[in-house]
Design an enzyme around this catalytic site. Sequence first.
Site, mmCIF file in Angstrom:
data_model
loop_
_atom_site.group_PDB
_atom_site.id
_atom_site.type_symbol
_atom_site.label_atom_id
_atom_site.label_comp_id
_atom_site.label_asym_id
_atom_site.label_seq_id
_atom_site.Cartn_x
_atom_site.Cartn_y
_atom_site.Cartn_z
ATOM 1 N N GLY A 156 34.763 35.385 7.460
ATOM 2 C CA GLY A 156 35.218 34.503 8.524
ATOM 3 C C GLY A 156 34.420 34.793 9.792
ATOM 4 O O GLY A 156 33.772 35.835 9.913
ATOM 5 N N ALA A 157 34.456 33.866 10.725
ATOM 6 C CA ALA A 157 33.656 34.020 11.940
ATOM 7 C C ALA A 157 34.518 33.911 13.185
ATOM 8 O O ALA A 157 34.105 33.377 14.214
ATOM 9 C CB ALA A 157 32.545 32.966 11.976
ATOM 10 N N MET B 149 38.327 37.665 16.737
ATOM 11 C CA MET B 149 38.822 39.018 16.468
ATOM 12 C C MET B 149 37.865 39.774 15.566
ATOM 13 O O MET B 149 37.580 40.947 15.787
ATOM 14 C CB MET B 149 40.214 38.939 15.820
ATOM 15 C CG MET B 149 41.297 38.447 16.751
ATOM 16 S SD MET B 149 41.843 39.729 17.897
ATOM 17 C CE MET B 149 42.879 40.711 16.827
ATOM 18 N N CYS C 156 36.519 40.911 36.786
ATOM 19 C CA CYS C 156 36.977 39.721 36.075
ATOM 20 C C CYS C 156 38.493 39.579 36.130
ATOM 21 O O CYS C 156 39.033 38.486 35.953
ATOM 22 C CB CYS C 156 36.513 39.754 34.621
ATOM 23 S SG CYS C 156 37.073 41.199 33.708
ATOM 24 N N ASN C 157 39.184 40.684 36.389
ATOM 25 C CA ASN C 157 40.645 40.653 36.402
ATOM 26 C C ASN C 157 41.264 40.714 37.784
ATOM 27 O O ASN C 157 42.485 40.590 37.920
ATOM 28 C CB ASN C 157 41.206 41.813 35.562
ATOM 29 C CG ASN C 157 41.059 41.554 34.077
ATOM 30 O OD1 ASN C 157 41.146 40.416 33.643
ATOM 31 N ND2 ASN C 157 40.803 42.598 33.317
ATOM 32 N N ARG C 158 40.449 40.945 38.826
ATOM 33 C CA ARG C 158 41.036 41.056 40.161
ATOM 34 C C ARG C 158 39.991 40.825 41.244
ATOM 35 O O ARG C 158 38.786 41.069 41.043
ATOM 36 C CB ARG C 158 41.675 42.437 40.356
ATOM 37 C CG ARG C 158 40.705 43.585 40.502
ATOM 38 C CD ARG C 158 41.419 44.922 40.655
ATOM 39 N NE ARG C 158 42.133 45.291 39.437
ATOM 40 C CZ ARG C 158 43.461 45.397 39.362
ATOM 41 N NH1 ARG C 158 44.207 45.167 40.431
ATOM 42 N NH2 ARG C 158 44.032 45.722 38.231
ATOM 43 N N THR D 201 38.588 53.098 31.767
ATOM 44 C CA THR D 201 37.770 53.803 32.755
ATOM 45 C C THR D 201 36.776 52.909 33.482
ATOM 46 O O THR D 201 36.191 53.331 34.480
ATOM 47 C CB THR D 201 36.995 54.940 32.073
ATOM 48 O OG1 THR D 201 36.195 54.393 31.003
ATOM 49 C CG2 THR D 201 37.933 55.979 31.497
ATOM 50 N N GLN D 202 36.574 51.683 33.011
ATOM 51 C CA GLN D 202 35.573 50.811 33.629
ATOM 52 C C GLN D 202 35.886 50.544 35.095
ATOM 53 O O GLN D 202 34.998 50.484 35.939
ATOM 54 C CB GLN D 202 35.492 49.489 32.869
ATOM 55 C CG GLN D 202 34.374 48.569 33.378
ATOM 56 C CD GLN D 202 34.308 47.257 32.597
ATOM 57 O OE1 GLN D 202 35.205 46.932 31.830
ATOM 58 N NE2 GLN D 202 33.245 46.515 32.797
#
Length: 454
Positions: free
Chosen positions: A189-190, A193, A50-52, A115-116
Amino acid sequence: MEILLLGLNYKTAPVEIREKFTFNDDSTPRALHLLSQTKSVVESVILGTCNRTEIYVICDQLHTGRFYTRNFLAEWFGVDKEAIQPHLYIKENDEAIEHLFRVTCGLDSMVMGETQILGQVRDAFLLAQQNGTTGTVFNTLFKQAVTLAKRAHTETEIGQNAVSVSYAAIELGKKIFGSFQGKEVLIIGAGKMSELAAKHLHSNGVSRVRVANRTLERAAQLAEKFHGQACGLDQLPDLLQSADIVISSTGASGYVVTKEQLKPIMKQRKQRPLFMIDIAVPRDLDPGLHELDNVFLYDIDDLEGIVASNLEERSKEAVRIEAMIGEEMVAFKSWFQTLGVVPLISALREKALDIHSDAMRKIENKLPDLTEQELHIIRKHTRGIINQLLHSPMVRLKELAVQKRADEVFEIFSSIFALEEIMERREQEAAWEERKKQAAGPEHGLATQTGKQF
């Protein structure tokens, strides 16, 4: 042979660009096949997260490798190659090797030390290997990268300290409760975070999740994700009585829980510890709450302070890993440089065996009465002489292969042993195989695969 990397990541391209360059599980084998058919490409691995998105290739020349690999990337995704150029980074040889090692160890990740990525690199390599697009170089390089990353995570504490707000909250909670098994969490709250923190708590053994929100429908949507219960904010006094952990993130302008409200509730709880996390800005939870006995209150600044401290600790561990990477690069480069001697040694052996076979034929012709056993003895001992004669030149050649002027050494070596003819024949055979590969071409056009026209 040259090592080349083309890629884009979270540093060079926003998510709306990265999502356009995603290889999925179904398309990657086909992409690997087409990439292997690309001119100049000898070996290839595609890493997509997802990042590269990164394409690693072994190519015969850097300038043609850059050109055709970039063309492949543009055509596969149906975009203009000039449009993606600002987002691309290109790394060659040493830089490409170092980048792969850093990526696999988690030093190039958004969350340093995660580590993923190690598993993602391993899976990308194995997929390429299964599809026949790796060879001698990448089989060695990627195995070395994975082994290095495992050692880095074992021998350092790069992954031991929480470096996200939600993880920091979990680590704090563990210090208070020891374990989250059987604990109840209340989410006020929903927000996203709150959901992320609740997700980590739930995976760490929290037994019950309750969500209190101004809009009951939103509360129900979040509670459903954790098989929890949705409640209104008017139920807070009862909910606070049974909760062990409170995570609050609302858009309220004032405090949702005050010291005065919680003080009598803590007496009814018989001073059972209450862990409270305020990740709202402005704050939801009265700062005075921490004055109550057995109330452990942390706001976003507390958590980010812990994260900053832990990031500093990970950075110290990263220095140790950088040293490991340096050692592994030296080891790989030494091995890689010796690859140049393999064709020469192979050619020398071929010539020596040809001479030996010719000599044995002459012996058999001149001494036709020799028995098979006698011929076997002569064959064995004459071959032993050849091996002894070749041993020292081969050892010296390997030693010289790591020197700066290795190419000149190879040329002189080839000339001394008159290997030019064999080397030329092998180059012609390799060129013929390459022409056959190019003539075969892909089974289908890229546009057929992607559904896009160029």
